[in-house]
Design a protein around this motif. Structure first.
Motif, PDB file in Angstrom:
ATOM      1  N   CYS A 224      20.509 -17.570  15.655  1.00 29.52           N
ATOM      2  CA  CYS A 224      20.387 -16.623  16.495  1.00 29.52           C
ATOM      3  C   CYS A 224      21.764 -16.124  16.809  1.00 29.52           C
ATOM      4  O   CYS A 224      22.298 -16.088  17.556  1.00 29.52           O
ATOM      5  CB  CYS A 224      19.615 -17.278  17.083  1.00 29.52           C
ATOM      6  SG  CYS A 224      18.805 -16.329  18.323  1.00 29.52           S
TER       7      CYS A 224
ATOM      8  N   GLY B 115      17.091 -15.063  13.143  1.00 30.17           N
ATOM      9  CA  GLY B 115      16.831 -14.116  14.085  1.00 30.17           C
ATOM     10  C   GLY B 115      17.999 -14.097  14.960  1.00 30.17           C
ATOM     11  O   GLY B 115      18.805 -14.136  15.138  1.00 30.17           O
TER      12      GLY B 115
ATOM     13  N   THR C  88       8.329 -19.063  12.012  1.00 30.59           N
ATOM     14  CA  THR C  88       8.616 -18.690  12.192  1.00 30.59           C
ATOM     15  C   THR C  88       7.725 -16.887  12.088  1.00 30.59           C
ATOM     16  O   THR C  88       7.354 -17.224  11.994  1.00 30.59           O
ATOM     17  CB  THR C  88       9.956 -18.099  11.342  1.00 30.59           C
ATOM     18  OG1 THR C  88       9.823 -17.716  10.029  1.00 30.59           O
ATOM     19  CG2 THR C  88      11.434 -19.913  11.517  1.00 30.59           C
TER      20      THR C  88
ATOM     21  N   THR D  92      12.403 -13.638  13.873  1.00 32.47           N
ATOM     22  CA  THR D  92      13.291 -14.683  12.842  1.00 32.47           C
ATOM     23  C   THR D  92      13.295 -14.844  11.298  1.00 32.47           C
ATOM     24  O   THR D  92      11.574 -14.233  10.871  1.00 32.47           O
ATOM     25  CB  THR D  92      13.044 -15.808  12.993  1.00 32.47           C
ATOM     26  OG1 THR D  92      13.535 -16.485  14.529  1.00 32.47           O
ATOM     27  CG2 THR D  92      13.681 -16.918  12.191  1.00 32.47           C
TER      28      THR D  92
END
Length: 415
Positions: A76, A105, A339, A367
């Motif tokens: 992330c 993501g 996701t 994501t």
């Protein structure tokens, strides 16, 4: 260079001291400072907004997990978005985890560099720093491989808070708001925290100035790491149309300068995550399952198409006028994760959660792709969602995403 089969990679990890190939759950986490070292165009809000300083670093934060022969990497980044093209470029460079198992993501901060192109100096000029972008792709791939090289035995703990208040609100329909926060803590055999992942739906857009900042996720992660140690990761949820930060402005902060509110919201969410995990049961040897669907969506946005043809946005159109994207469903123990390839409206997010059987339920927004706002066919084109419609791939995007996700969810049709 040809990628090694997963079985060979597992044997290699075992030989490196990570335990036998059939070892139970192992994990590792890492983080990488991805802050630009020179002035960049900032993504979000208006175009032609250049950075003039750095308030706090931007990060790529990574968690790699393996259970038996099932490996998975979650990354992330403190960015507005990364398109599937960027994700595929990262996957091509990763050697430690099968490419489709590398899930990348973003937090969706509105105070990071332009990664799309549409926030440049003019409508026809990209704002992407291409050298920084190419370096970012290489460094994120290296982060995944470096993290995967440190896998060690671990357990997990899960927690939720059902009604986290005073942090977010829906600027379109106040009553449609997901206030559930999900948390997963990964702990090694010595009792030390490897990582804590916090999932909550809210735009990180408290701040609108010329400072680089991750916005409220900075304070959220700081609070969690103060208490638990390890690497704290914030993953956004279904925050589209328009789930944003609830800013108290009784003090009359100048526009875009509500720094105390960014800190308040971040620390409040951090406290909620800590409370959710307080007393949570330890889960040993959680199994991992994984499913993925790749599908095409008609590009119904003429403005997006024009920007692609002009070279401002990455041109990923297929010859038939569609764009390819993907969704993933995976489980870790009892938990279930989906996701979402863009900014999903909260009504869709809440519907998906009703269909999920896992506990807790995690929705990982933006994501694997960043295809703008994702609406139901019924909401698409409504005056209420005029802005979201303008920044959407098209009317079919939401229904196609939902159908592909539901197809991977056992028994979803009955729930």
């Amino acid at each position: 260079m040809r990628r090694a089969p997963l079985a060979i990679l597992i044997v290699a990890l075992a030989a490196a001291g990570q335990g036998p190939a059939a070892a139970a759950f192992v994990a590792a986490a890492g983080k990488l400072d991805i802050t630009p070292t020179r002035s960049v165009y900032i993504a979000g809000y208006g175009a032609n907004r250049r950075s003039e300083g750095i308030h706090d670093p931007l990060w790529a934060r990574c968690l790699v997990m393996r259970s038996g022969d099932q490996a998975l990497a979650l990354v992330c980044c403190d960015l507005l978005g990364l398109t599937r093209r960027h994700v595929l470029e990262i996957r091509r460079l990763v050697r430690s985890v099968p490419p489709e198992r590398v899930l990348v993501g973003v937090t969706h901060t509105h105070s990071g560099p332009d990664t799309y192109g549409q926030w440049g100096p003019s409508p026809t000029e990209s704002g992407v720093d291409r050298a920084w972008m190419a370096d970012l792709v290489r460094r994120i791939a290296a982060l995944v491989d470096e993290t995967a090289g440190r896998l060690r035995p671990a357990t997990v703990r899960f927690g939720t808070r059902e009604d986290v208040k005073d942090c977010s609100y829906n600027a379109r329909v106040a009553e449609i708001l997901d206030t559930e926060l999900g948390a997963m803590q990964v702990v090694d055999a010595a009792g030390k925290t490897v990582a804590t992942l916090v999932n909550y739906a809210c735009h990180p857009e408290v701040l609108d100035n010329h400072q680089i900042t991750s916005d409220f996720p900075h304070w959220l992660r700081q609070r969690v790491e103060e208490r638990l140690g390890g690497v704290a990761i914030y993953a956004n949820g279904a925050q589209g149309g328009m789930v944003t930060a609830l800013i108290h402005n009784e003090s009359g902060f100048p526009k875009g300068e509500a720094w105390p509110e960014a800190e308040r919201i971040g620390r409040a969410l951090g406290e909620a995550a800590l409370a959710a995990l307080d007393g949570a049961a330890e889960v040993r040897d959680p199994a991992i399952t994984f499913a993925r669907r790749v599908y095409k969506v008609p590009m119904g946005n003429a403005a997006f198409r024009a920007l692609m043809e002009a070279g401002v946005l990455p041109n990923d159109l297929n010859p038939d006028g569609t764009i390819t994207t993907e969704v993933v469903r995976f489980t870790v123990g009892s938990s279930e994760w989906l996701t979402l390839p863009g900014e999903v409206l909260p009504n869709i997010g809440l519907r998906l959660k009703r269909k999920m059987a896992g506990t807790p339920r995690f929705l990982l927004g933006l994501t694997g792709d960043a295809l703008g706002y994702i609406l139901t066919p019924e909401d698409y084109g409504l005056k209420l969602y005029a802005y979201e419609t303008r920044v959407s791939v098209g009317e079919q995007m939401g229904a196609l995403m939902e159908s592909n996700l539901l197809a991977m969810m056992p028994g979803a049709a009955r729930r």
